[in-house]
Design a protein around this motif. Structure first.
Motif, mmCIF file in Angstrom:
data_model
loop_
_atom_site.group_PDB
_atom_site.id
_atom_site.type_symbol
_atom_site.label_atom_id
_atom_site.label_comp_id
_atom_site.label_asym_id
_atom_site.label_seq_id
_atom_site.Cartn_x
_atom_site.Cartn_y
_atom_site.Cartn_z
ATOM 1 N N GLU A 46 0.827 -1.207 0.000
ATOM 2 C CA GLU A 46 0.000 0.000 0.000
ATOM 3 C C GLU A 46 0.868 1.266 0.000
ATOM 4 O OE1 GLU A 46 -3.901 1.272 2.373
ATOM 5 O OE2 GLU A 46 -3.712 -0.878 1.927
ATOM 6 N N ILE A 47 1.935 1.235 0.801
ATOM 7 C CA ILE A 47 2.826 2.403 0.861
ATOM 8 C C ILE A 47 3.451 2.663 -0.514
ATOM 9 C CG2 ILE A 47 5.062 3.211 1.765
ATOM 10 C CD1 ILE A 47 4.296 1.963 4.430
ATOM 11 N N GLU A 48 3.809 1.551 -1.195
ATOM 12 C CA GLU A 48 4.525 1.727 -2.462
ATOM 13 C C GLU A 48 3.598 2.011 -3.640
ATOM 14 O OE1 GLU A 48 6.862 -1.818 -2.674
ATOM 15 O OE2 GLU A 48 8.121 -1.139 -1.021
ATOM 16 N N SER A 49 2.328 1.728 -3.529
ATOM 17 C CA SER A 49 1.496 1.820 -4.730
ATOM 18 C C SER A 49 0.415 2.895 -4.701
ATOM 19 C CB SER A 49 0.825 0.474 -4.988
ATOM 20 O OG SER A 49 -0.129 0.274 -3.981
ATOM 21 N N LYS A 50 0.159 3.500 -3.549
ATOM 22 C CA LYS A 50 -1.022 4.379 -3.550
ATOM 23 C C LYS A 50 -0.732 5.784 -3.029
ATOM 24 C CE LYS A 50 -4.776 1.096 -2.942
ATOM 25 N NZ LYS A 50 -5.570 0.584 -1.826
ATOM 26 N N PHE A 74 15.931 4.347 8.648
ATOM 27 C CA PHE A 74 17.129 3.650 9.134
ATOM 28 C C PHE A 74 17.836 4.421 10.251
ATOM 29 C CE2 PHE A 74 16.623 1.242 5.220
ATOM 30 C CZ PHE A 74 16.847 -0.034 5.719
ATOM 31 N N ASP A 75 17.627 5.718 10.301
ATOM 32 C CA ASP A 75 18.265 6.491 11.380
ATOM 33 C C ASP A 75 17.414 6.496 12.639
ATOM 34 O OD1 ASP A 75 16.149 7.860 10.496
ATOM 35 O OD2 ASP A 75 17.201 9.764 10.116
ATOM 36 N N GLY A 76 16.321 5.799 12.625
ATOM 37 C CA GLY A 76 15.491 5.675 13.827
ATOM 38 C C GLY A 76 14.270 6.581 13.792
ATOM 39 N N ALA A 125 10.702 7.274 1.423
ATOM 40 C CA ALA A 125 11.678 8.262 1.916
ATOM 41 C C ALA A 125 13.111 7.826 1.639
ATOM 42 C CB ALA A 125 11.487 8.518 3.405
ATOM 43 N N GLY A 126 13.298 7.214 0.465
ATOM 44 C CA GLY A 126 14.650 6.814 0.046
ATOM 45 C C GLY A 126 15.165 5.593 0.766
#
Ligand code: ADP
Length: 451
Positions: A46-50, A74-76, A125-126
């Protein structure tokens, strides 16, 4: 026996406990891992497609009281969290991050740090991590409680099983022991024993069988004792006669031809009686050890019967017997002629021995209406046989004591031989008798073509 029961009960409980201790928690854990994986994958998709994204909505939508969803950098950085109070434990987070930081998007890890969790790298977010964890607290306490109850129940069942099996084995072994002791007494010749054990159906059956064995052994022993007495008695009489007549010839009748011949005839007759007696005993032991084989062939039954009747001729000539014959001519059968001679000889002998005052014996041989069989029958006019004795007379050594109207050779073997021979041929045979009205013994021979 009790030890075996105990072992069995213990093994069963042990198996059930193993299932509860190891298998059930494992199954629970795997199910929960499947659930978090499904949720994690759906959230990523869902995060990647909508776009445009409503992160909080997504995270809350997929979370429940047991499942919590997080989106972490990744940085928390916490981009979205289903429950901020429940942070991801540090050591788990460190491991998840280390394993996914250099991974491609879409790669995942699960069950990190022994917990029920799932983490998948997403390109949000990369590069960030969707982390889903299962709140296993409830599950663990439920399983723990279940295991505790099961252990308790298992323990109670074990105690119950031990008590029941102790009781059962005691009862069973006591029964078996008693039966074995009684059988031992029977083996030593104590026929007063009684097998009474009937605790179980099988034991009751065993007791019945053993009681039957006891009766049969006793009967056979009684019969043998009686036979020995009879045979020795019967041997003694002719021997005494032979000796007496031989002495008479020597001392009195030596020169008197007529007297001497009469006395010699007595010696011959008595010797014949002895031979007959010994043959009977031999025949029975031969028959019972199955040495006797049936050598069947087609022969003229009519002539065969006449031949045997002729042997009884001396009874007609010297003792006033009447043999009334109704015999059809030219009847052939297929059987063992020698054995059949024995049958007919025995039946005629019995009829002569047991017939009434008129000394009459009726002998008949008739073809059946359908032509398949030839019925041979011998009827006498004697006292007959009581109904309760009828099935017994075919048994070895069986003699009805009061029946003996003449001083006859009697061992109780004759009809047993008749029965064994006819059964070996598979011929039908039987007796009809009423007290006071004589008896009729009959045999059905197969009608054979003389060719
Ligand atoms: P036994 O040598 O005593 O005649 P059997 O086996 O031939 O032995 O017969 C068994 C018993 O059956 C006899 O002792 C007798 O009591 C009875 N029995 C046999 N034939 C007759 C008959 N024709 N009439 C009455 N009783 C008979």
């Amino acid at each position: 026996m009790w030890a075996y029961f105990c072992l069995l009960a213990f093994l069963l409980i042990f198996l059930v406990e193993i299932v509860f201790f190891f298998v059930i928690p494992r199954v629970f854990r795997e199910k929960a891992l499947d659930t978090v994986e499904d949720v994690g994958k759906s959230v990523c998709a869902e995060i990647e497609s909508k776009p445009p994204l409503d992160l909080d909505r997504i995270v809350y939508h997929y979370s429940s009281s047991d499942v919590k969803v997080y989106l972490l950098g990744f940085d928390g950085t916490i981009f979205a969290s289903a429950d901020e109070r429940l942070a991801v434990p540090e050591e788990i987070w460190d491991e998840v991050r280390n394993r996914l930081i250099d991974a491609k998007n879409g790669q995942s890890v699960s069950g990190v740090g022994g917990a029920v969790n799932y983490a998948q790298r997403t390109d949000f977010a990369g590069g960030s991590i969707v982390y889903v964890k299962y709140n296993a607290g409830f599950m663990i306490s439920a399983v723990r409680e279940l295991v505790l109850y099961m252990t308790l129940i298992g323990f109670i069942i074990l105690l119950l099983a031990l008590a029941i099996s102790y009781n059962f084995s005691q009862k069973l072994t006591r029964g078996l022991k008693e039966t074995a002791e009684t059988a031992e007494r029977l083996g030593k010749g104590d026929y007063s024993v009684n097998f009474t054990n009937a605790d179980y159906r099988e034991m009751a059956k065993l007791s019945d069988t053993l009681n039957y064995v006891r009766d049969e052994v006793k009967k056979s022993e009684d019969f043998q004792r009686e036979l020995l007495a009879n045979v020795t008695h019967d041997l003694k009489t002719p021997l005494t006669m032979i000796k007496a007549y031989a002495s008479m010839i020597m001392e009195i009748s030596g020169d008197n031809k007529e007297k001497r011949e009469k006395h010699l005839q007595v010696i011959i007759d008595e010797s014949d009686r002895l031979t007959g007696l010994v043959n009977d005993v031999l025949n029975v032991s031969k028959l019972s050890s199955n040495i006797t084989e049936i050598n069947a062939k087609v022969f003229n039954l009519t002539e065969h019967i006449y031949g045997i009747i002729n042997k009884f001729g001396y009874l007609q000539e010297t003792q006033g017997y009447n043999f009334m014959l109704d015999i059809e001519n030219g009847k052939y059968t297929r059987a063992d002629p020698e054995k059949i001679s024995q049958v007919i000889y025995n039946l005629l002998g019995n009829a002569a021995n047991y017939t009434g005052e008129d000394k009459t014996v009726y002998i008949s041989l008739k073809e059946s209406l359908d032509g398949k069989r030839i019925k041979f029958s011998v009827r006498d006019t004697g006292k007959g046989i009581k109904e309760e004795d009828l099935p017994e007379i075919w048994n070895r050594y069986y003699r009805i004591k009061e029946n003996h109207t003449r001083p006859v050779k009697s061992t109780g073997l004759g009809l047993n031989i008749v029965k064994a021979i006819l059964e070996a041929h598979a011929f039908d045979f039987g007796v009809e008798s009423k007290e006071g009205q004589g008896s009729t013994f009959w045999v059905d021979f197969p009608n054979a073509d003389k060719t």
